[in-house]
Scaffold this motif. Structure first.
Motif, PDB file in Angstrom:
ATOM      1  N   GLN A  18      -8.888   9.525  -6.838  1.00 17.48           N
ATOM      2  CA  GLN A  18      -9.846   8.288  -6.448  1.00 17.48           C
ATOM      3  C   GLN A  18     -10.424   7.685  -7.798  1.00 17.48           C
ATOM      4  O   GLN A  18     -10.767   6.539  -7.826  1.00 17.48           O
TER       5      GLN A  18
ATOM      6  N   VAL B  36      -9.388   3.175  -1.182  1.00 19.08           N
ATOM      7  CA  VAL B  36      -8.835   4.489  -1.238  1.00 19.08           C
ATOM      8  C   VAL B  36      -9.104   5.286   0.152  1.00 19.08           C
ATOM      9  O   VAL B  36     -10.220   5.575   0.291  1.00 19.08           O
TER      10      VAL B  36
ATOM     11  N   VAL C 118      -6.782   5.758  -9.592  1.00 19.13           N
ATOM     12  CA  VAL C 118      -6.214   4.848  -8.813  1.00 19.13           C
ATOM     13  C   VAL C 118      -6.472   3.282  -9.143  1.00 19.13           C
ATOM     14  O   VAL C 118      -7.838   3.385  -8.937  1.00 19.13           O
TER      15      VAL C 118
ATOM     16  N   THR D 201      -4.691   2.155  -0.807  1.00 16.86           N
ATOM     17  CA  THR D 201      -3.776   3.313  -1.010  1.00 16.86           C
ATOM     18  C   THR D 201      -4.295   4.528  -0.500  1.00 16.86           C
ATOM     19  O   THR D 201      -5.585   4.562  -0.161  1.00 16.86           O
TER      20      THR D 201
ATOM     21  N   ASN E 222       0.950  -1.314   0.007  1.00 16.86           N
ATOM     22  CA  ASN E 222      -0.021   0.026  -0.047  1.00 16.86           C
ATOM     23  C   ASN E 222       0.900   1.308   0.035  1.00 16.86           C
ATOM     24  O   ASN E 222       1.623   1.342   0.953  1.00 16.86           O
TER      25      ASN E 222
END
Length: 524
Positions: free
Chosen positions: A453, A461, A456, A439, A274
């Motif tokens: 958002q 998120v 990725v 992440t 992450n």
């Protein structure tokens, strides 16, 4: 006085846990509502803070797995036909019992896994959230109804349980991850066989006893301790209809491929790497606090831990200085010491594997700015010289992109800082990785956060949130090599995983029906 009283209560909870739930004796299976000693192989259970053997756990043979599955299969018809209201009443009682025994559960977790007591309590609390979600599952099992889809014909949908289902869970959350699975499965009308990690198995037995006390019928919840032999038998057993797994990616792939080849429904959550992307406009004090908290909580043994900080120029130097300052103030020590903020790793072998990445990182060109082998341990000396499985918080700066420290899942207290020149470069590193679990981005720019958002490639998120673990009514799971299967765990996807849909089309004839008609049926 208040802190001393709390410490005495924790110590008493730990002693009671040792005495009653198998830490200083053999840890057994739980089959058909009772503890079953089993026979054959055993494995050591360690106290990670002291490096000592604290007990032994029975390792199930195929025959013992078969006995647990048979008990679950026998219990399924009765539990399936138990009303939703009565199932929910059992869930509510179980929730109250787990809450009442949370200190005892936390003591078991801390003793066998090593995490500090407050962290173990947090694990129990997050597991309870899923139990609370499962208490309301009747609402999610409601189907749809359409009147008059054809002349005097109605259609409606229902969801029904699968039967016997199994959960295979990891060492890092011996209470929470099982509670991601079995409350939802049981609330939906299934019966459950749990195979917990053999490294910290005692919490599973306490949970089994609490289910019985809550009034769950014998055989609905079973526990088989074990290793690969037990896992493989569950995966091939013809009466197990679905398997939920959380663990490393290689094992997740094996579980998924083996289980689906045997005709089972499988969700297998794998590993993670992450990243936290830090933009130049971010609050660096918040970032430093978050990176340290998310990188070193539970000694980094979390699939949602932040293990890579992507510092966008020019914030790298200042951010690393703030991180190092905070790391220097952390207290490392045994989980039952209230002063401890971070405990040991779970085994000596795992500690050695994690520690090996320090030399790997330096050899690849990284700067070792905080060496966790030198961290002082409460009641001992430096981590590398203290009995127990110790490695303190470690920070590697200027880690080369694409290096092993950057890309491989370390699963320990090693935080890698990678310097990048732009948002685009950071995003490309995240999306180019093998994993897509979680992440985070830290920024005060709403447009950048919204873009992140969207762009990725990860299942969970965080925006200015370092560990974006969803609450129980959403579902947990990643993308790419972090998940094998089509559904995430708990939440509405969990309900769908443990049930299957059925559509019923019905017609109740009246005296005016028109007789035989060989034409193709239509909606006219």
């Amino acid at each position: 006085m208040r802190e001393a009283s709390r410490r005495r209560a924790r110590e008493e909870a730990r002693r009671r846990a040792r005495r009653e739930h198998g830490i200083v004796k053999n840890v057994t299976h739980w089959i058909n509502g009772t503890a079953v000693a089993g026979a054959g192989r055993t494995a050591d259970i360690f106290d990670p803070a002291r490096g000592e053997v604290a007990g032994r756990v029975r390792l199930a043979s195929a025959a013992e797995v078969d006995a647990a599955v048979a008990a679950a299969a026998a219990a399924h018809p009765g539990w399936r036909d138990t009303s939703l209201v009565k199932r929910s009443q059992v869930l509510f009682r179980f929730r109250e019992l787990v809450h009442a025994h949370r200190d005892e559960l936390a003591a078991l977790i801390s003793a066998e896994h090593g995490k500090v007591h407050s962290d173990a309590l947090g694990e129990v609390a997050r597991g309870l959230e899923v139990v609370e979600f499962a208490c309301g599952v009747p609402h999610l099992l409601k189907g749809g109804f359409s009147e008059g889809v054809s002349t005097r014909v109605d259609s409606y949908s229902i969801r029904q349980p699968l039967g016997v289902v199994a959960g295979i869970t990891p060492f890092n959350f011996p209470a929470m991850v099982p509670m991601w699975m079995f409350p939802v499965a049981i609330a939906c009308g299934n019966t459950f066989v749990l195979k917990p990690s053999e490294r910290d198995p005692s919490a599973s037995l306490l949970l089994a006893r609490l289910w019985t006390e809550a009034g769950l019928p014998d055989g609905v919840f079973n526990v088989v301790q074990g290793d690969k032999e037990a896992v493989d038998r569950l995966l091939e057993h013809p009466d197990v209809k679905a398997v939920s797994f959380v663990g490393s990616t290689p094992v997740a792939r094996h579980v998924y491929e083996t289980g689906t080849a045997a005709g089972k429904r499988v969700q297998a959550l794998g590993g993670a790497k992450n990243h936290m992307l830090v933009l130049p406009d971010a609050d660096l004090d918040l970032v430093a606090d978050s990176a340290v908290s998310a990188g070193f909580g539970s000694a980094g043994e979390r699939c949602m831990a932040i293990s890579v900080v992507l510092a966008v120029d020019p914030v790298g130097d200042e951010l690393v200085e703030k991180i190092v300052s905070r790391v220097g103030k952390l207290t490392v020590g045994p989980g039952d010491d209230p002063r401890s903020e971070m405990g040991p790793l779970v085994t000596a072998a795992h500690r050695d594997k994690v520690a090996s990445y320090l030399e790997v990182g330096v050899a690849e060109g990284a700067e070792l700015v905080v060496d966790g082998r030198l961290t002082p341990v409460l009641g001992g000396g430096a981590a590398a010289e203290t009995p127990g499985f110790w490695l303190g918080p470690t920070v590697l700066d200027r880690v080369p992109p694409g290096s092993r420290v950057h890309t491989e899942e370390i699963f320990g207290p090693v935080l890698a800082v990678v310097r990048v020149s732009s948002y685009e470069e950071g995003l490309a590193l995240i999306n180019g990785g093998e994993y897509g679990n979680g992440t985070a981005i830290f920024t005060n720019d709403g447009g950048a956060a919204r873009r992140f958002q969207n762009e990725v490639e990860a299942g969970m998120v965080g925006i200015n949130v370092p560990i974006p673990v969803p609450t129980a009514f959403y579902s947990f799971g990643g993308w790419k090599a972090s998940l094998f299967g089509d559904t995430h765990v708990h939440g509405t996807e969990g309900v769908h995983f443990y049930t299957r849909g059925k559509v019923v089309t019905s017609r109740w004839l009246d005296p005016s029906h028109g007789g035989v008609n060989l034409g193709f049926p239509t909606s006219a």
